[in-house]
Scaffold this motif. Structure first.
Motif, mmCIF file in Angstrom:
data_model
loop_
_atom_site.group_PDB
_atom_site.id
_atom_site.type_symbol
_atom_site.label_atom_id
_atom_site.label_comp_id
_atom_site.label_asym_id
_atom_site.label_seq_id
_atom_site.Cartn_x
_atom_site.Cartn_y
_atom_site.Cartn_z
ATOM 1 N N MET A 77 0.832 -1.210 0.000
ATOM 2 C CA MET A 77 0.000 0.000 0.000
ATOM 3 C C MET A 77 0.863 1.256 0.000
ATOM 4 S SD MET A 77 -2.995 -1.156 2.689
ATOM 5 C CE MET A 77 -3.801 0.452 2.699
ATOM 6 N N SER A 81 0.644 3.933 -2.949
ATOM 7 C CA SER A 81 0.119 5.252 -2.589
ATOM 8 C C SER A 81 0.846 6.376 -3.325
ATOM 9 C CB SER A 81 0.228 5.475 -1.074
ATOM 10 O OG SER A 81 1.581 5.580 -0.675
ATOM 11 N N VAL A 85 -1.381 9.065 -5.140
ATOM 12 C CA VAL A 85 -1.417 10.446 -4.646
ATOM 13 C C VAL A 85 -1.075 11.422 -5.766
ATOM 14 C CG1 VAL A 85 -0.250 12.103 -3.124
ATOM 15 C CG2 VAL A 85 -0.955 9.882 -2.232
#
Length: 393
Positions: A77, A81, A85
């Motif tokens: 994760m 991310s 993002v």
């Protein structure tokens, strides 16, 4: 005047459907979580209530959801991310640029409130998996009652140089016994070799936790699984041996470090998963778990790691006594420590380690641990008290 503007803003928010029900719920949850978090740090009663109820339930569920994954979901994760993002940020900027002028404010506020909602959800997970655990009744107070039933006095107290020396002597004696049974040693480094894989270590540590808590019931046990970190070398550069991912319920370990660190580190991260948040108490729990293991190498890991903690404390108080006692170490342990020093030299002064240390220090102080990173070393108080009261001088 101000109230009128606030009313207009609220009307604008709802007229443009900026606030949806899920967003409102998550924002409220975040506010409630923040209040509970701070109350738990200020009040042991509040912390103990949540640790043994809501927090235990969430930690139990998260751990079992990720238990059978062969990899660290938290690490995956983290990597995922970064592009996510970036995508969301770029998409947000493009929407603001290309949307009609009158709708720009609505798009902007919608993005801001969604981000706040995300933070609210994240704060909820943090608060009720780890945050509330920092304010719980200290482990020495809980174990004081448990050990009293075994006619053993256990009390955290001010230590003298003699206390440190006596406890180090006990540790060295026990460690030398275990070292005599170490059969696997890397010829090129002198480091000992763990005689099984991480999966087998995981089973042995869970069994050791079971043994410990059957006699000293100071926390609720959760069947845990230790996960290896792919970016272990990068963790070594940051001087990190392990990390508990509270949002996935995973205990992650750095597999780049010498083997003798693995059992102790894994037991430390598993203790976080079970509700022990303070670093000195996590270290102490890991030490006890290693001692209560039926496996020689796990006991070796706990004893050698604690020799380093207690030895450093004695070195600061009395160098001559320290040198005298450490001279009695088994050649296996002496070689282990020499090999570790050589291994760590390449990571000793990395720039990223200073940044990671500063971040961790700030985080720990925010949780009420005034000593910051130095709190890891406070395990000496607990370990010495235990060794002198249980093993005797």
């Amino acid at each position: 005047m101000i109230l009128t503007r606030i009313k207009k803003f609220i009307k604008y928010i709802f007229d443009n459907k900026i606030l949806t029900v899920p967003v409102i719920v998550l924002v409220v949850i975040g506010i409630v979580s923040a209040v509970v978090w701070r109350l738990s740090i200020a009040s042991q009663t509040v912390a103990d209530f949540f640790v043994n109820t809501v927090s235990f339930g969430i930690r139990f569920v998260l751990t079992h959801l990720t238990y059978y994954l062969p990899f660290s979901l938290a690490e995956f994760m983290l990597y995922a991310s970064v592009p996510l993002v970036l995508y969301l940020a770029v998409n947000f900027i493009f929407k603001i640029i290309y949307v009609r002028h009158k709708s720009r404010a609505a798009v902007f506020f919608k993005g801001i409130f969604r981000f706040i909602a995300f933070l609210g959800g994240f704060l909820f997970i943090f608060t009720f998996t780890l945050g509330v655990c920092y304010g719980r009744t200290s482990i020495d107070k809980i174990m004081e009652k448990t050990l009293a039933n075994q006619n053993i006095k256990f009390e955290r107290r001010l230590l003298s140089t003699d206390d440190l020396a006596d406890s180090l002597e006990i540790l060295i004696g026990e460690a030398n016994k275990t070292a005599d049974n170490i059969k696997y040693i890397y010829a090129d480094t002198g480091s000992t070799q763990m005689p099984y894989n991480l999966s087998e270590l995981n089973k042995k540590l869970n069994e050791s936790y079971k043994n410990l808590l059957e006699k000293n019931n100071f926390l609720k046990r959760i069947q845990a699984k230790v996960k290896p970190v792919v970016a272990s070398i990068e963790m070594s550069q940051m001087h990190i041996t392990g990390v508990y991912a509270f949002f996935t319920g995973e205990a992650n370990v750095n597999i780049d470090f010498p083997d003798y660190n693995l059992p102790f580190t894994a037991a430390h991260e598993m203790s976080h998963l079970m509700g022990i948040a303070r670093e000195d108490e996590a270290n102490f729990t890991a030490f006890l778990v290693c001692l209560y293991s039926d496996d020689n190498y796990i006991r070796y890991s706990g004893l050698v790691n604690m020799i380093e903690y207690v030895g450093n404390a004695l070195y600061s108080a009395d160098k001559d006594k320290y040198n005298q006692l450490m001279g009695g170490l088994s050649y296996v342990i002496k070689n282990e420590m020499t090999a570790y020093s050589i291994f760590f030299d390449k990571y000793r002064n990395t720039k990223i380690s200073k940044v990671a240390s500063a971040v961790n220090d700030t985080y720990l102080k925010a949780q009420g641990q005034e000593q910051g990173e130095k709190s890891y070393g406070l395990v000496v108080d607990l370990a010495v008290a235990y060794l002198l009261d249980v093993y005797g001088k």
